[in-house]
Design an enzyme around this catalytic site. Sequence first.
Site, PDB file in Angstrom:
ATOM      1  N   ASP A 124      -0.944 -10.606   8.823  1.00  0.00           N
ATOM      2  CA  ASP A 124      -0.156 -11.650   8.134  1.00  0.00           C
ATOM      3  C   ASP A 124       1.345 -11.458   8.355  1.00  0.00           C
ATOM      4  OD1 ASP A 124      -2.156 -13.227   6.372  1.00  0.00           O
ATOM      5  OD2 ASP A 124      -2.691 -11.131   6.051  1.00  0.00           O
ATOM      6  N   TYR A 136       0.815  -1.219   0.000  1.00  0.00           N
ATOM      7  CA  TYR A 136       0.000   0.000   0.000  1.00  0.00           C
ATOM      8  C   TYR A 136       0.850   1.270   0.000  1.00  0.00           C
ATOM      9  CZ  TYR A 136      -3.659  -3.349   1.243  1.00  0.00           C
ATOM     10  OH  TYR A 136      -4.522  -4.411   1.254  1.00  0.00           O
ATOM     11  N   HIS A 173       5.104  -6.132  -4.639  1.00  0.00           N
ATOM     12  CA  HIS A 173       3.667  -6.403  -4.732  1.00  0.00           C
ATOM     13  C   HIS A 173       2.818  -5.178  -4.422  1.00  0.00           C
ATOM     14  CE1 HIS A 173       2.888  -6.944  -0.259  1.00  0.00           C
ATOM     15  NE2 HIS A 173       4.190  -7.003  -0.316  1.00  0.00           N
ATOM     16  N   TYR A 199     -11.236  -1.361   0.817  1.00  0.00           N
ATOM     17  CA  TYR A 199     -11.167  -1.008   2.248  1.00  0.00           C
ATOM     18  C   TYR A 199      -9.892  -0.233   2.542  1.00  0.00           C
ATOM     19  CZ  TYR A 199      -7.510  -4.034   4.303  1.00  0.00           C
ATOM     20  OH  TYR A 199      -6.307  -4.587   4.684  1.00  0.00           O
ATOM     21  N   ARG A 200      -8.950  -0.220   1.600  1.00  0.00           N
ATOM     22  CA  ARG A 200      -7.623   0.344   1.844  1.00  0.00           C
ATOM     23  C   ARG A 200      -6.920   0.314   0.501  1.00  0.00           C
ATOM     24  NH1 ARG A 200      -3.735  -3.136   5.850  1.00  0.00           N
ATOM     25  NH2 ARG A 200      -2.089  -1.638   6.223  1.00  0.00           N
TER      26      ARG A 200
END
Length: 486
Positions: free
Chosen positions: A109, A48, A348, A429-430
């Site tokens: 995670d 993110y 990623h 959501y993000r």
Amino acid sequence: MSVVPKHEFMASAIVYPASTAEVQTIVVWANKHTIPIFPISMGRNLGYGGAAPRVRGSVVLDLGRRMNKILDIDPEDYTCLLEPGVSCYALYEEVQRRGYTHMWIDTPDLGGGSVVGNTLDRGVGYTPYGDHWAAHSGLEVVLPTGEVIRTGMGALPGSNTWQTFPYGFGPYSDGLFSQSNFGIVTKLGMTLMPAPPDHESFMYTFEREDDLAQIIEIIRPLRIGNILENVAQLRSAVQTLAVSGRPKSDFYKGSGRIPKDVVEAECAKLPIGKCEWIYYGMSYGPKHIRQYKLDTIDTEFKKVSGARRIDPATIPKDNYFWSRDKIAAGEPDLEELLWCNWVLNGSHIAFSPVSPIRGKDATALLEITNKHQDRQGVEIFPAFVVGLREMHLIVECVFDKHSPSACEAALASMRGMVDDAAKSGYGEYRTHLALMDQVAGTYNWNDNALMKFHERLKDALDPNGILAPGKSGVWPSSFAAGRLLS
Ligand code: ADP
């Protein structure tokens, strides 16, 4: 982890405040010189945007480096009070060190990040306390003009319920400080879970991609009824191959999606056997309580033809199953990141829409992701992460960060997924820094009424527009012309 050329989200300087008072000093300085500042806790916001600021040239406030104290752990109330630099590992280790075996923390995670940062960005973990935002109680916040506030009961001098009653009196303001640029959080209270007398992980596999809708329909009542007790994961077989840490080229040398027969043949060599979907869950409590739930789960999942329960006793100790077992018991781990090895120089970015726990929604979202995967030729791993009444689909896209064309394809696939999802009524959501404007633009009901409200708050709280401009798509009016990426 950059998906856009590095200079686009480049900081001009990084500062390491050691106290709330030093954060205030920096904020006052930023207002005086009209310099954008961007707070991070530990900057492990992988997928993110990591530690990068939204606006190029911002001064990053790395709070975690020196503000890393566990201010309190209360073994009777099951709460703690943390500074931004406390990682899940640090909290876990301190709980162990103090011998508080009756308490669990919750970890996402990846356990290397900050409890405060993950909670503020509304990350999730995998014990029954997995909704971190819902589990927090009380904030200390430096406002963009330099004042300090304490929310909830923290506003009452001498209160001893700051970490046990989140609401206090009057408007509940905490929400304004999550995924936002309205304040810098310098302390956060968190509730801790009573350690259950016992716990047990379980894993089911399902044979066909088309089983998805039926599995999700089975999960919904079990999850809402708390028979499935934790934020659980339904993962693709490809992701399970990838989390072995081996590159895709070990399995398949061609281009495009790894063919189904190759996936099946490779899975057949693993404890999971030939399958398309894998469900990871945990049951908590003493044996007789667990047994009732596990029997119900078994009956329901076995309604899917070919569903199999994999006996944990047959799973080698180095298998990823045991990483999930640790995480669902609140023990931090990092094995998850191994799937970055799927491609060379793997990095990623995630597409993370929210949907009802319904088969038709799961299928519709998977169709969208498959379409853009094939269109852009990217590698993706979809995982359904089931909350209580909704699920997050977390689609990780893994790309070669040294290849400009791979970065462009990854970003294009994300943009395509966000747009298509919004057309069908799904929102994220993000999201990653590069996608914040786009995602914010999809939450546009009633002529962007919510964004207009956020912008009014932003201008009132941060008149010079210095705090994390553009975070979550909220721009101060001083930056109206400065929308660098759309
Ligand atoms: P983690 O290390 O847990 O992944 P980060 O430090 O990367 O968390 O934080 C994620 C995002 O949350 C940051 O990019 C930032 O926008 C926001 N954030 C983090 N810490 C704070 C804070 N203390 N105050 C305000 N916003 C924060």
